[in-house]
Design an enzyme around this catalytic site. Structure first.
Site, mmCIF file in Angstrom:
data_model
loop_
_atom_site.group_PDB
_atom_site.id
_atom_site.type_symbol
_atom_site.label_atom_id
_atom_site.label_comp_id
_atom_site.label_asym_id
_atom_site.label_seq_id
_atom_site.Cartn_x
_atom_site.Cartn_y
_atom_site.Cartn_z
ATOM 1 N N ARG A 265 -24.868 47.353 81.273
ATOM 2 C CA ARG A 265 -25.499 46.004 81.020
ATOM 3 C C ARG A 265 -26.707 45.970 82.048
ATOM 4 O O ARG A 265 -27.519 45.272 82.122
ATOM 5 C CB ARG A 265 -24.386 44.995 81.804
ATOM 6 N N ASP B 224 -23.447 43.734 62.480
ATOM 7 C CA ASP B 224 -23.589 44.150 63.763
ATOM 8 C C ASP B 224 -22.449 44.593 64.609
ATOM 9 O O ASP B 224 -21.256 44.214 64.177
ATOM 10 C CB ASP B 224 -24.384 42.994 64.478
ATOM 11 N N GLU B 225 -22.316 45.029 65.377
ATOM 12 C CA GLU B 225 -21.368 45.737 66.160
ATOM 13 C C GLU B 225 -20.026 46.289 65.295
ATOM 14 O O GLU B 225 -19.091 45.640 65.497
ATOM 15 C CB GLU B 225 -20.792 44.535 67.204
ATOM 16 N N LYS C 178 -30.557 47.749 69.192
ATOM 17 C CA LYS C 178 -30.020 47.654 67.876
ATOM 18 C C LYS C 178 -29.972 46.463 67.042
ATOM 19 O O LYS C 178 -30.339 46.210 66.056
ATOM 20 C CB LYS C 178 -28.778 48.201 67.998
ATOM 21 N N THR C 179 -29.771 45.117 67.791
ATOM 22 C CA THR C 179 -29.950 44.044 67.189
ATOM 23 C C THR C 179 -31.241 43.697 66.893
ATOM 24 O O THR C 179 -31.324 43.107 65.829
ATOM 25 C CB THR C 179 -29.333 42.938 68.138
ATOM 26 N N GLN D 184 -18.999 51.928 72.681
ATOM 27 C CA GLN D 184 -18.790 50.763 72.909
ATOM 28 C C GLN D 184 -17.669 50.045 72.367
ATOM 29 O O GLN D 184 -17.586 48.524 72.410
ATOM 30 C CB GLN D 184 -19.981 50.083 72.929
#
Length: 782
Positions: free
Chosen positions: A621, A239-240, A52-53, A270
DNA sequence: AGAATGGACTTTTTT
DNA sequence: AGTCCATTCT
């Protein structure tokens, strides 16, 4: 990847189209859709490991390559400074060096601190404002509470702080909060809120919340300034997004109102920062705010094995609140997830250490391939010990970071006072450190005098001769005033690092540290030197290279922002800190009821779901191997406590997990059934039971349900857990022992060390006795 | 003023 | 175990 020169004036030409095409290379279809949707609002719902980033980065590159935007038109708000730095570098890699110049990329906090440096004067802040972290604000609140006779034992400072903080984030004014506060704690917080805001204001200081709400205030009172920035930042990226709070949401909305070119990326699964005011509703309601938004789902995972993804999916499925999303991967099936079961936290750490060593030696993993995750920072200690014993290099992220250390904060306080003499919190911190004869009484009189005369503390120091203090106290204060003002006078003419060095030298701090001559004090001395180098480095290369800017940026730095850094080391960090990172091998440790999920969080569904998302974040992760671990007893807050393994272990898909020995894992329900055969139901068990103190049986909870009482009292059956530890004596709480005189008994508690070690034993014949192990020959039975 | 001592209390994650 | 506080000692 080929590098391109940025040609500003040729946008839209064929060459640019070629460049844009290249930006799209290596992206999947969904990612391309997100990148190419350049006009209007875009929401990218992205699972873990879906790039996504990366997608966001390519989108920015694409905008520039297509000539849709100049770099200075672009703003990107990230979760960490490090993420921003990396994004900037990536953009330059893709479309040419220097092409990111003028882009605003950073966290919300650092970005709007920068904005306030420029525009703060419109709402009464000079650009050299101080930024107060929670340490500073807590101090300040404690002082206020003292003045208002609020008992800090009854109302905790941190509670007050977080209540005020959430009021601020909700944009509730002190007056309104006073009206809407319900309950004793909130009413106290409402009382404190007003004075707290005033104190900050007078100190020309902003707390973390102010960095967001003051810009809102600025924009709402100065529409012209808002418009100027709306025009400038034509493309806004966040982002996020699932971790934005209300104030951040509002800022984004204000800035995007004109062009509506807002692109947010997030994963509702998340969202793990609700405790800090993050509002998962922001992402859930994006489509309501922007009905014409393009919604893109990134569902392909590039990071993890099928097995790991399957486990993650089985975790998150348990939550009710979530957006529909179907994760999949082309990656290999991979190996089973392994459950490590340990007797104590030391045992757990040892087993993790052995696993790391094993994989390093036998499978060639390098140390930086490993991450060990835990729920609370306190858990790092035993892990660190085991790694140190095993000679495995590691680094701990979080905990006490460099800029949080006392000696560093002391120096920073001096420097802040130089830059911003109104800064009362800093003044209080250093006025008598190192001790210079300005004790508590004198300070109290000084502040009282200032309040009476309506002066700031600094102004009061300037005219201390009128305060009616003893000559001795007055002289001491005058000397301190001169120390600060004489250096402040040099601020213009002297480079910041030299100024800092001169000031620190004159305070005598360094001498004190050197004279102490312990390993710790020398370490602190080195830290101070390191800080001075950091200032030198900053002033040499930063864009706005003032001392004030340095101090502001430093206040917003976290450990997470540090460069991956030197050396090949195992990484230890909290689950929260692991967000956005990935590692070939990941350990999620401490999977015990009361710890993960935390007992406080297990009570309410929303909070329990957040814990579960945290577990989900941790598990995802991992790229290749994932280990889960728990210990059956743990040393916490000075006590050895028994533990039941986490309910999360019961929720995961057993088909993808094996024990270390390779067998299938047994479900909790099979192991901890009651005599009558009733299954354990987590909701019916008093949470205190999980964390019952094994020593000192007195303070067991009185509110146990019938079931647990029965269970707790039924000695040797399946519900009973006993503490063992490798290398520990045979005599431990919970075991049955025999004594020559007293006969059979049970060990209640152990205390003392070595020769002095004594056991409290309950004997059937004579009741409770405390016996020194050295003299009493206790034999373990059974 | 300031150091030393003893007792109470801890019990999350962090920009 | 570590921290914060109040009290006592120097």
């Amino acid at each position: 990847m080929r590098q391109y020169e940025l040609r500003r004036d040729e946008s839209g030409t064929e060459a640019d189209d070629g460049r844009a095409r290249e930006v799209l290379q290596g992206l999947n279809e969904a990612q391309r859709t997100a990148v190419q949707a350049t006009d209007g609002p875009v929401m990218i719902i992205a699972g873990p490991g879906s790039g996504k980033t990366r997608t966001l980065t390519h989108r920015i590159a694409y905008l520039i390559a297509r000539g849709k935007a100049q770099p200075r038109d672009v703003m990107a708000l990230t979760f960490t400074n490090k993420a921003a730095r990396e994004m900037k570098q990536r953009v330059q890699q893709i479309i040419g060096s220097g092409s990111a110049r003028g882009m605003w990329m950073g966290t919300f906090h650092s970005t709007f601190a920068r904005l306030l440096r420029r525009e703060g004067e419109h709402i009464g802040y000079t650009s050299d404002f101080s930024i107060y972290d929670t340490d500073d604000t807590d101090r300040l609140l404690r002082n206020l509470m003292k003045g208002m006779n609020i008992d800090p034992k009854q109302f905790k400072v941190r509670t007050m702080r977080s209540l005020i903080s959430s009021a601020k984030n909700q944009l509730v004014s002190p007056e309104d909060y006073q009206r809407m506060a319900t309950g004793a704690a909130q009413e106290r917080a409402a009382q404190l809120y007003g004075p707290y805001v005033q104190t900050l204001r007078r100190a020309n200081a902003l707390d973390f919340d102010d960095l967001l709400i003051k810009p809102i205030e600025l924009f709402e009172t100065h529409p012209d300034i808002l418009e100027q920035y709306q025009r400038r930042w034509r493309y806004l990226h966040i982002d996020e997004y699932q971790d934005t709070n209300h104030a951040q949401y509002k800022l984004a909305k204000l800035l995007a109102a004109r062009h509506k070119n807002i692109c947010v990326v997030g994963d509702d699964a998340q969202s793990i920062y609700a405790f800090r005011g993050a509002d998962i509703g922001n992402i859930l309601s994006f489509q309501r705010d922007y009905p014409d938004a393009t919604v893109v789902r990134l569902e392909q995972n590039y990071r993890s094995t099928k097995t790991i993804l399957q486990l993650a999916d089985s975790i998150i499925k348990q939550n009710e609140d979530q957006l529909e999303k179907e994760l999949w991967t082309d990656n290999h099936e991979g190996e089973y997830v392994v459950l490590i079961e340990a007797l104590s936290e030391r045992d757990e750490a040892k087993k993790i250490e052995q696993t790391v060593r094993d994989l390093h030696v036998r499978e060639g993993y390098s140390y930086d391939d490993f991450a060990i995750l835990y729920r609370t920072n306190a858990q790092s200690r035993s892990l660190e010990e085991a790694l140190r014993r095993g000679g495995i290099p590691y680094r701990v992220i979080g905990g006490v970071s460099f800029y949080q250390r006392k000696e560093i904060k002391d120096v920073l306080a001096y420097l802040r006072l130089l830059v911003n003499p109104a800064d009362q919190a800093s003044l209080r911190r250093v006025i008598n450190y190192p001790t210079r004869g300005i004790g508590a009484k004198t300070q109290e009189r000084l502040f009282q005098y200032a309040r009476r005369e309506g002066l700031s503390a600094w102004q009061a120091i300037q005219q201390i001769d009128e305060a009616g203090l003893s000559t001795r106290a007055q002289n001491a204060i005058e000397r301190f005033g001169f120390l600060i003002s004489s250096h402040a006078a040099k601020a213009e003419s002297m480079p910041a690092d030299e100024l800092a060095r001169a000031l620190i030298k004159e305070t005598g701090m360094l001498d004190e540290l050197r004279n102490e001559n312990t390993r710790e004090s020398l370490g602190r001395w080195e830290n101070v030197q390191e800080l001075i180098s950091a200032i030198a480095e900053f002033t040499a290369q930063a864009e706005e290279a003032t001392l004030a800017t340095f101090l502001q940026e430093v206040a917003l730095l976290t450990d997470l922002d540090e460069d991956e850094g030197q050396g090949n080391r195992v990484t230890l960090m909290t689950l929260h800190a692991s967000k956005g990172l990935e590692f070939p091998v990941v350990f999620v440790s401490g999977l015990e009821e009361g710890l993960f999920p935390l007992s406080r969080a297990a009570q309410e569904r929303e909070q329990l779901e957040e814990e579960r998302r945290l577990f989900y974040v941790g598990a995802t992760r991992a790229e290749q191997k994932l280990f889960l671990s728990y210990a059956r007893s743990r040393f916490l807050y000075g006590k050895q406590e028994s533990a039941v393994r986490s309910r999360f272990l019961d929720e995961i898909d057993p088909a993808v997990v094996r024990t270390k020995a390779g067998g299938p894992i047994k479900r909790q329900k099979d192991r901890f059934t009651l005599d009558e055969g009733d299954a354990v139901d987590y909701d019916e068990v008093d949470p205190h039971y999980y964390r019952r103190n094994l020593r000192g049986s007195k303070n067991t909870s009185s509110k146990r349900t019938r079931k647990t009482t029965r269970r707790a009292s039924n000695g040797s059956s399946s519900g009973r857990r006993v503490v063992y530890d490798e290398g520990a004596a045979e005599i431990v709480p919970g075991v049955r022992v025999e004594h020559d005189h007293f006969g059979e008994g049970k060990v209640q508690a152990l205390d003392g060390e070595g020769e002095q070690m004594a056991a409290t034993v309950f004997f059937q014949s004579v009741g409770q006795k405390k016996l020194k192990l050295k003299y009493a020959k206790l034999r373990r039975i059974g």
